[in-house]
Design a protein around this motif. Structure first.
Motif, PDB file in Angstrom:
ATOM      1  N   ILE A 121      42.659  51.770  40.974  1.00 34.62           N
ATOM      2  CA  ILE A 121      43.196  53.115  41.258  1.00 34.62           C
ATOM      3  C   ILE A 121      44.200  53.065  42.396  1.00 34.62           C
ATOM      4  CG2 ILE A 121      41.168  53.613  42.737  1.00 34.62           C
ATOM      5  CD1 ILE A 121      43.118  56.292  40.844  1.00 34.62           C
ATOM      6  N   GLU A 122      44.044  52.119  43.303  1.00 40.83           N
ATOM      7  CA  GLU A 122      44.964  52.039  44.448  1.00 40.83           C
ATOM      8  C   GLU A 122      46.343  51.529  44.018  1.00 40.83           C
ATOM      9  OE1 GLU A 122      43.045  54.171  46.301  1.00 40.83           O
ATOM     10  OE2 GLU A 122      41.606  52.609  45.833  1.00 40.83           O
ATOM     11  N   ARG A 161      40.965  52.597  51.219  1.00 38.41           N
ATOM     12  CA  ARG A 161      42.147  53.439  51.476  1.00 38.41           C
ATOM     13  C   ARG A 161      42.455  53.460  52.964  1.00 38.41           C
ATOM     14  NH1 ARG A 161      40.283  57.546  47.058  1.00 38.41           N
ATOM     15  NH2 ARG A 161      41.352  56.513  45.345  1.00 38.41           N
ATOM     16  N   LEU A 189      49.408  52.674  53.669  1.00 39.13           N
ATOM     17  CA  LEU A 189      49.309  52.564  52.214  1.00 39.13           C
ATOM     18  C   LEU A 189      48.666  51.223  51.857  1.00 39.13           C
ATOM     19  CD1 LEU A 189      52.731  53.804  50.717  1.00 39.13           C
ATOM     20  CD2 LEU A 189      50.504  54.917  50.486  1.00 39.13           C
ATOM     21  N   LEU A 230      50.722  53.187  37.389  1.00 38.54           N
ATOM     22  CA  LEU A 230      50.470  54.610  37.131  1.00 38.54           C
ATOM     23  C   LEU A 230      50.253  54.880  35.643  1.00 38.54           C
ATOM     24  CD1 LEU A 230      50.262  57.305  38.647  1.00 38.54           C
ATOM     25  CD2 LEU A 230      52.710  57.611  38.308  1.00 38.54           C
ATOM     26  N   TYR A 231      49.151  55.551  35.316  1.00 36.87           N
ATOM     27  CA  TYR A 231      48.744  55.911  33.941  1.00 36.87           C
ATOM     28  C   TYR A 231      48.354  54.694  33.093  1.00 36.87           C
ATOM     29  CZ  TYR A 231      51.036  60.341  35.090  1.00 36.87           C
ATOM     30  OH  TYR A 231      51.421  61.499  35.704  1.00 36.87           O
ATOM     31  N   ASN A 245      54.427  59.826  42.449  1.00 38.31           N
ATOM     32  CA  ASN A 245      52.989  59.566  42.636  1.00 38.31           C
ATOM     33  C   ASN A 245      52.315  60.667  43.438  1.00 38.31           C
ATOM     34  OD1 ASN A 245      50.791  57.859  42.088  1.00 38.31           O
ATOM     35  ND2 ASN A 245      51.035  56.723  44.002  1.00 38.31           N
ATOM     36  N   SER A 258      37.243  58.762  42.171  1.00 39.79           N
ATOM     37  CA  SER A 258      38.366  57.939  41.723  1.00 39.79           C
ATOM     38  C   SER A 258      38.012  56.462  41.561  1.00 39.79           C
ATOM     39  CB  SER A 258      39.544  58.093  42.677  1.00 39.79           C
ATOM     40  OG  SER A 258      39.171  57.689  43.974  1.00 39.79           O
ATOM     41  N   ARG A 285      47.570  60.199  38.116  1.00 42.32           N
ATOM     42  CA  ARG A 285      46.984  60.728  36.891  1.00 42.32           C
ATOM     43  C   ARG A 285      45.782  61.634  37.092  1.00 42.32           C
ATOM     44  NH1 ARG A 285      42.482  58.021  36.031  1.00 42.32           N
ATOM     45  NH2 ARG A 285      42.011  59.395  34.295  1.00 42.32           N
ATOM     46  N   ILE A 286      44.949  61.382  38.083  1.00 40.90           N
ATOM     47  CA  ILE A 286      43.772  62.258  38.247  1.00 40.90           C
ATOM     48  C   ILE A 286      44.223  63.636  38.727  1.00 40.90           C
ATOM     49  CG2 ILE A 286      41.513  62.566  39.285  1.00 40.90           C
ATOM     50  CD1 ILE A 286      41.277  59.552  39.600  1.00 40.90           C
ATOM     51  N   ARG A 306      45.526  65.494  35.708  1.00 44.16           N
ATOM     52  CA  ARG A 306      44.421  66.029  34.894  1.00 44.16           C
ATOM     53  C   ARG A 306      43.804  67.248  35.567  1.00 44.16           C
ATOM     54  NH1 ARG A 306      41.944  62.398  30.885  1.00 44.16           N
ATOM     55  NH2 ARG A 306      40.342  63.970  30.613  1.00 44.16           N
ATOM     56  N   ASN A 307      43.546  67.113  36.872  1.00 41.19           N
ATOM     57  CA  ASN A 307      42.858  68.195  37.581  1.00 41.19           C
ATOM     58  C   ASN A 307      43.666  69.485  37.561  1.00 41.19           C
ATOM     59  OD1 ASN A 307      40.688  66.574  38.184  1.00 41.19           O
ATOM     60  ND2 ASN A 307      41.322  66.142  40.285  1.00 41.19           N
ATOM     61  N   GLY A 329      45.234  58.872  45.112  1.00 37.21           N
ATOM     62  CA  GLY A 329      44.024  58.704  45.904  1.00 37.21           C
ATOM     63  C   GLY A 329      42.808  59.324  45.262  1.00 37.21           C
ATOM     64  N   SER A 330      42.016  59.939  46.113  1.00 36.91           N
ATOM     65  CA  SER A 330      40.709  60.481  45.720  1.00 36.91           C
ATOM     66  C   SER A 330      40.812  61.447  44.548  1.00 36.91           C
ATOM     67  CB  SER A 330      40.111  61.193  46.933  1.00 36.91           C
ATOM     68  OG  SER A 330      39.192  62.180  46.549  1.00 36.91           O
ATOM     69  N   SER A 331      39.707  61.550  43.778  1.00 40.51           N
ATOM     70  CA  SER A 331      39.700  62.418  42.590  1.00 40.51           C
ATOM     71  C   SER A 331      39.446  63.880  42.933  1.00 40.51           C
ATOM     72  CB  SER A 331      38.612  61.948  41.635  1.00 40.51           C
ATOM     73  OG  SER A 331      37.336  62.203  42.202  1.00 40.51           O
ATOM     74  N   VAL A 353      51.710  51.115  45.026  1.00 39.00           N
ATOM     75  CA  VAL A 353      50.625  52.081  44.830  1.00 39.00           C
ATOM     76  C   VAL A 353      50.779  52.913  43.559  1.00 39.00           C
ATOM     77  CG1 VAL A 353      49.829  52.297  47.218  1.00 39.00           C
ATOM     78  CG2 VAL A 353      51.750  53.700  46.432  1.00 39.00           C
ATOM     79  N   ASP A 354      51.970  52.876  42.941  1.00 44.89           N
ATOM     80  CA  ASP A 354      52.075  53.523  41.630  1.00 44.89           C
ATOM     81  C   ASP A 354      52.553  52.528  40.568  1.00 44.89           C
ATOM     82  OD1 ASP A 354      54.667  53.263  42.492  1.00 44.89           O
ATOM     83  OD2 ASP A 354      55.278  55.324  42.040  1.00 44.89           O
ATOM     84  N   PHE A 401      41.760  61.969  26.349  1.00 47.12           N
ATOM     85  CA  PHE A 401      42.405  60.861  27.057  1.00 47.12           C
ATOM     86  C   PHE A 401      43.770  60.608  26.453  1.00 47.12           C
ATOM     87  CE2 PHE A 401      37.844  60.023  27.233  1.00 47.12           C
ATOM     88  CZ  PHE A 401      37.655  59.786  28.580  1.00 47.12           C
ATOM     89  N   LEU A 417      47.144  60.955  22.214  1.00 49.23           N
ATOM     90  CA  LEU A 417      46.135  61.795  22.853  1.00 49.23           C
ATOM     91  C   LEU A 417      44.913  61.810  21.948  1.00 49.23           C
ATOM     92  CD1 LEU A 417      48.276  64.717  24.236  1.00 49.23           C
ATOM     93  CD2 LEU A 417      46.688  63.352  25.564  1.00 49.23           C
ATOM     94  N   THR A 439      36.857  55.374  34.114  1.00 50.94           N
ATOM     95  CA  THR A 439      37.967  55.962  34.851  1.00 50.94           C
ATOM     96  C   THR A 439      37.538  57.172  35.660  1.00 50.94           C
ATOM     97  OG1 THR A 439      40.289  56.642  34.622  1.00 50.94           O
ATOM     98  CG2 THR A 439      38.758  57.512  33.002  1.00 50.94           C
ATOM     99  N   GLY A 440      38.254  57.396  36.742  1.00 52.79           N
ATOM    100  CA  GLY A 440      37.983  58.534  37.600  1.00 52.79           C
ATOM    101  C   GLY A 440      38.630  59.796  37.068  1.00 52.79           C
ATOM    102  N   VAL A 441      37.930  60.914  37.213  1.00 54.03           N
ATOM    103  CA  VAL A 441      38.431  62.215  36.776  1.00 54.03           C
ATOM    104  C   VAL A 441      38.064  63.232  37.851  1.00 54.03           C
ATOM    105  CG1 VAL A 441      38.232  61.663  34.310  1.00 54.03           C
ATOM    106  CG2 VAL A 441      36.289  62.690  35.511  1.00 54.03           C
ATOM    107  N   LYS A 480      44.813  53.630  35.584  1.00 54.55           N
ATOM    108  CA  LYS A 480      43.808  54.472  34.941  1.00 54.55           C
ATOM    109  C   LYS A 480      42.482  53.722  34.938  1.00 54.55           C
ATOM    110  CE  LYS A 480      43.317  57.314  30.868  1.00 54.55           C
ATOM    111  NZ  LYS A 480      44.247  58.162  30.108  1.00 54.55           N
ATOM    112  N   ASN A 507      54.234  59.582  47.298  1.00 59.67           N
ATOM    113  CA  ASN A 507      52.837  59.193  47.554  1.00 59.67           C
ATOM    114  C   ASN A 507      52.082  60.178  48.448  1.00 59.67           C
ATOM    115  OD1 ASN A 507      53.199  56.669  46.135  1.00 59.67           O
ATOM    116  ND2 ASN A 507      54.321  55.931  47.922  1.00 59.67           N
TER     117      ASN A 507
END
Lengths: 166, 420
Positions: B219-220, B383, B277, B192-193, A59, B124, A88-89, A92-93, A63-65, B188-189, B155, B24, B137-139, B224, A12
């Motif tokens: 997201i926390e 957070r 966390l 995930l995805y 993980n 996010s 995941r962000i 991607r980044n 957090g933030s993107s 927190v995960d 995606f 994908l 979703t956040g990118v 996704k 994390n």
């Protein structure tokens, strides 16, 4: 093929510690690099050398993107990040800016801080030169491999738009 | 095999009959969002790649909310970069100081996001709009640039966790307690995805503001996106704001889920997340009495009018404890105005709170309430990572507006029930 000394962190690792928000108003990669990992490893930015490798647990990059996170790690000279899994962000980044990341839970668990590790991006083979152990990272899907081949999403998108594919 | 709600929205936007987890795909975008931290990076890569047009100036939102009103010269430069870009391409949904609100409270309020849409945002917490039944979703900034140039993006179709809500929340329990409880359960995960799809009769009991708070923090848990079904409350909310066609999607009866989590809302107690966390949850009664230095009530998670209302109810006729700083930040100009009309602002000021113009400020340790070494805050933000609200050795405890307001009065972590 790259080879470097490992800086290892736990599970994390969030983007707030990779690059704290108080520095996000400094948009140059070099400026961001000075503060990379500062809140969990104050000496990282001054001891890391070009070619070194970062290893994280599960993980990584949560957090933030903020894309400033992979940008700052790359600007420190780190050649790639190996982790048990990526948020995941961040995933991607890193792909989108053409920065290599490898998902490999076995390597993330076995490799120790300070080990010398070599990575073959073409095959995903990871070798811990210090212990002699070898590991195989999860392969990237072909679509994502194309983004990496083009050195990032935007050059790939531009090429496709010029061909009329998008 | 059936599809989840998220999968159906993605399939429709990819022009496909069906999709399955792991595919994908490239999907058309209904909105691309950025803020003052992420847009300048997107502008840089957009320009460096040589793009000279955006796909649709009406489907891009640029919201200057993080370091605004600008905290220093560097932040002012970031805003200028974003502002100049918005002007260059005549971006319709551009919000600057004076009109701006915290992006994830502002966009739903202005009707810029709607059910069934596909939205990406270089922030996010863009997953907030799942409350409306959108895929959102956040990118990162490069994704934002690609989205602005092409109007589509790639995606990986997510699998899903189904969260079945039953029962009805008791007094002093809110959407914040629901999502903190869930993150405590799955980690927190834990998602995930994945999508987190909320369902069950308990959903109908939740206000739209509660749903925004819950979807906001998907997201926390690594998610996704978080998504709610569209019901009468959604329709009522959207009909007053959205002036274009939109679609409601429903998960198939035989949709597959990786995991089903059941939460009985009537069993929940006011909950907090201890440092560092969001998954480090305790019920308030387990940690009551922990001394604090600061309270922040606001953010994209909990800066909406119902959050202001509950805080005002608790602070009315009471005083913020000596030695505690309480900062209240209505998330948008409309919410701020409503606080004035309803008398909440006066209550806050009489109680000894600082009331601020909309900004993300303290949530990310940007400005308007940073902490020094050894300080601790109760905050309605999202957070509590190391250094999130300032010094590496400062601490953030996440809580609902009711718990935050009660803690401000008592000077320590407190349940509002202690004030009864």
């Amino acid at each position: 093929m790259v080879s470097g000394k490992v800086f290892k962190y736990g599970d994390n690792v969030d983007t707030d510690v990779i690059i704290p928000a108080r520095y996000l108003n400094a948009p140059s990669p070099e400026e961001l690099a000075k503060h990379c990992m500062e809140d969990i490893d104050a000496s990282f930015a001054t001891t890391v050398k070009p070619g070194d490798i970062m290893v994280g647990g599960a993980n990584f990059g949560c957090g933030s993107s903020r894309e400033h996170a992979p940008i700052s790690i790359r600007a420190c000279g780190v050649r790639c990040v190996i982790a048990a899994s990526f948020a995941r962000i961040f995933y991607r980044n890193a792909i989108n800016i053409g920065f290599p990341i490898l998902e490999c839970p076995e390597a993330a668990a076995a490799i120790q801080n300070g080990d010398t590790v070599s990575v073959d991006f073409a095959t995903g083979k990871i070798v811990d030169e210090t212990t002699g152990e070898t590991f195989q990272a999860v392969a990237l899907p072909p679509f994502i491999e194309k983004i990496v081949e083009h050195n990032g999403l935007l050059p790939y998108l531009k090429a496709r738009m010029e061909k009329g594919e998008v | 095999m059936g599809m989840t709600m998220t999968q159906k929205i993605l399939a429709a936007h990819a022009g496909l009959e069906s999709v399955k987890a792991g595919d994908l795909i490239e999907a058309k975008l209904d909105l691309v969002l950025g803020n003052d931290v992420t847009t300048p990076v997107a502008v840089d890569v957009f320009d460096k790649a040589g793009f000279d047009r955006v796909f649709d100036k009406n489907k891009i939102a640029i919201v200057l909310d993080h370091y605004t009103p600008c905290k220093d010269i560097k932040s002012a430069q970031l805003c200028k970069t974003a502002r100049d870009f918005a002007k260059r391409f005549d971006i319709k949904h551009f919000y600057d100081v004076g009109q701006v609100g915290i992006e994830h409270a502002l966009l739903p309020e202005k009707g810029i996001v709607a059910p069934g849409e596909v939205i990406i945002g270089a922030d996010s917490h863009t997953c907030t709009y799942g409350a409306l039944g959108a895929f959102s979703t956040g990118v990162g900034s490069t994704d934002m640039a690609a989205g602005m140039a092409a109007g589509e993006n790639w995606f990986k179709v997510p699998s899903a966790i189904k969260v079945v809500l039953t029962g009805k929340m008791g007094k002093w329990v809110s959407g914040k307690d629901v999502i903190l409880h869930l993150i405590g359960l799955i980690g927190v995960d834990g998602a995930l995805y994945k999508s987190i799809e909320f369902t069950g009769e308990g959903v109908w009991e939740l206000s739209m503001d509660d749903r925004f708070t819950i979807a906001n923090m998907a997201i926390e848990a690594g998610g996704k996106n978080g998504i709610f079904p569209v019901d009468e409350k959604t329709i009522e909310y959207v009909s007053r704001r959205v002036d274009r066609e939109w679609s409601a999607f429903e998960a198939d009866e035989d949709a597959e889920y990786d995991q089903v989590v059941e939460i009985n809302l009537s069993e929940l107690k006011p909950t907090v997340s201890l440092p560092h966390l969001p998954s480090n949850t305790k019920t308030v009664d387990q940690v009551a009495g922990l001394p604090i230095d600061q309270v922040v009530i606001g953010s994209c998670t909990n800066g909406r009018i119902s959050d202001m209302r509950i805080a005002a109810e608790i602070l009315k006729g009471r005083k913020v404890a000596d030695g505690v700083r309480c900062i209240v930040i209505p998330a948008t100009q409309d919410i701020y105005m409503e606080c004035i009309k309803q008398g909440y602002t006066q209550i806050f000021i009489e109680a000894g709170c600082a009331v601020s113009t909309p900004t993300c400020g303290p949530c990310l340790g940007g400005h308007m309430g940073c902490m020094c070494e050894g300080e601790r805050a109760v905050a309605t933000t999202n957070r509590n990572f190391v250094g999130r609200m300032g010094h590496v050795k400062s601490e953030v405890i996440l809580a609902s507006p009711a718990v935050a307001a009660a803690s401000a009065v008592k000077g320590c972590v407190a349940c509002p029930c202690e004030l009864d």
